[in-house]
Design an enzyme around this catalytic site. Structure first.
Site, PDB file in Angstrom:
ATOM      1  N   LYS A 126       1.023  -1.138   0.122  1.00  0.00           N
ATOM      2  CA  LYS A 126       0.042   0.061   0.195  1.00  0.00           C
ATOM      3  C   LYS A 126       0.986   1.232   0.008  1.00  0.00           C
ATOM      4  O   LYS A 126       2.010   1.189   0.390  1.00  0.00           O
ATOM      5  CB  LYS A 126      -1.049  -0.137   1.123  1.00  0.00           C
ATOM      6  N   ARG A 136      -3.314 -10.061   5.053  1.00  0.00           N
ATOM      7  CA  ARG A 136      -3.897 -10.067   3.643  1.00  0.00           C
ATOM      8  C   ARG A 136      -2.774  -9.569   2.699  1.00  0.00           C
ATOM      9  O   ARG A 136      -2.341  -8.445   2.676  1.00  0.00           O
ATOM     10  CB  ARG A 136      -5.355  -9.265   3.665  1.00  0.00           C
TER      11      ARG A 136
HETATM   12  C1  9MG Z   1     -10.247  -5.786   0.109  1.00  0.00           C
HETATM   13  N1  9MG Z   1      -9.323  -5.227   0.720  1.00  0.00           N
HETATM   14  C2  9MG Z   1      -8.442  -4.227   0.237  1.00  0.00           C
HETATM   15  N2  9MG Z   1      -7.643  -3.802   1.531  1.00  0.00           N
HETATM   16  C3  9MG Z   1      -7.845  -4.380   2.576  1.00  0.00           C
HETATM   17  C4  9MG Z   1      -7.677  -4.307   3.752  1.00  0.00           C
HETATM   18  O1  9MG Z   1      -6.672  -3.584   4.336  1.00  0.00           O
HETATM   19  N3  9MG Z   1      -8.446  -5.217   4.660  1.00  0.00           N
HETATM   20  C5  9MG Z   1      -9.403  -5.997   4.350  1.00  0.00           C
HETATM   21  N4  9MG Z   1     -10.201  -6.811   5.394  1.00  0.00           N
HETATM   22  N5  9MG Z   1      -9.935  -6.166   3.161  1.00  0.00           N
HETATM   23  C6  9MG Z   1      -9.228  -5.146   2.106  1.00  0.00           C
END
Ligand code: 9MG
Length: 277
Positions: free
Chosen positions: A222, A256
């Site tokens: 990010k 994630r």
């Molecule tokens: C779909 N998505 C994109 N960024 C995310 C994040 O930081 N957390 C979660 N739970 N989903 C995300």
């Protein structure tokens, strides 16, 4: 041991787990045709599973700042065939990254194991749909919507505000019949936050864990990583791993990420080192 049941599979959330990102938006697979897109999605899922992912997060709506909205039909058509094909072919927890009730219900019927909602089940019908599925839910904090969230976000106390919001959404979930033990919190790194807000949330990951909920962290590649390191998106792996390692030590257990294998190895070592004898 801290087992959570994700549909037909349970995961021990006393250990770290990697959630591989599988975006099925049209720009994710540049060569077009529906068959090719499905095959490519399956290939990507297979690679992430071989690399050690515990969950695959399938999403058909881009939540990048300024991303175009999708219709319910578009999202259903993109996501459900992929959920179905992954569940048929692999023994893995499929998470569905959606805010749309129809997608939640459809994905659950096809064997999905988690509802991951960046809008914390605020969209019309989402709370009821998620509760009806009986699945665990991940509630993420976002300030504003994808179109506006990065326009001068401001908070008096970002940790207090994000935690307060997530706890109030968790309370709504409980009222709707979702057991507390099936609620996962996510502070929403990059969703309506400046770099300092993101750093503050990461520094205070333990606050979210302290309420007794499991914590998911999504910060892979990010902008905040790029801002700290001055690096473009394709060079953010090491920074992503550093931030996730920090979140692990402060209690996050689901990560994630785009880059599965490096995180699986890093987290295996960290959890082994931190394990009580
Ligand atoms: C779909 N998505 C994109 N960024 C995310 C994040 O930081 N957390 C979660 N739970 N989903 C995300």
């Amino acid at each position: 041991m801290s087992l959570m049941l994700f549909g037909d599979k349970s995961l021990d959330l006393s250990l770290p787990h990697v959630m591989g990102i599988l975006n099925v938006t049209p720009d994710s697979f540049s060569d077009g045709g529906a068959f090719n897109s499905l095959e490519l999605a399956l290939r990507q899922a297979e690679r992430m599973i071989q690399e050690g992912a515990s969950l695959i997060d399938v999403g058909g709506e881009s939540t990048r700042p300024g991303a175009a909205p999708v219709t319910i039909e578009q999202e259903v058509d993109r996501v459900l065939p992929v959920v179905e094909a992954i569940k048929k072919r692999f023994d893995i927890v499929v998470s569905v990254d959606t805010s749309t009730a129809e997608v939640m219900r459809g994905a659950a019927a096809l064997g999905a194991g988690l509802v991951n909602d960046v809008r914390a089940l605020e969209r019309e019908g989402a709370l009821l749909a998620a509760a009806d599925t009986g699945l665990p839910v991940c509630l993420m904090h976002m300030k504003g919507g994808p179109q506006t969230m990065q326009v001068q976000p401001s908070y008096v106390d970002v940790v207090d505000e994000v935690a307060g919001y997530l706890l109030s959404r968790a309370a709504e979930c409980e009222l709707a019949g979702i057991d507390r033990s099936r609620i996962i919190l996510d502070p929403g790194i990059g969703f309506g936050k400046t770099l300092e807000h993101n750093l503050s949330l990461l520094r205070n990951t333990a606050v979210f864990r302290s309420y007794g909920f499991d914590v998911l962290m999504g910060l892979s590649r990010k902008a905040m990583i790029g801002e700290v390191l001055g690096l473009p998106v394709e060079e953010r792996l090491y920074g992503t791993m550093g931030a996730n390692a920090s979140a692990y030590l402060k209690g996050a257990r689901i990560f994630r990420v785009h880059d599965v294998r490096p995180h699986v190895d890093m987290l295996a070592l960290m959890s082994r080192i931190e394990r009580e004898e």
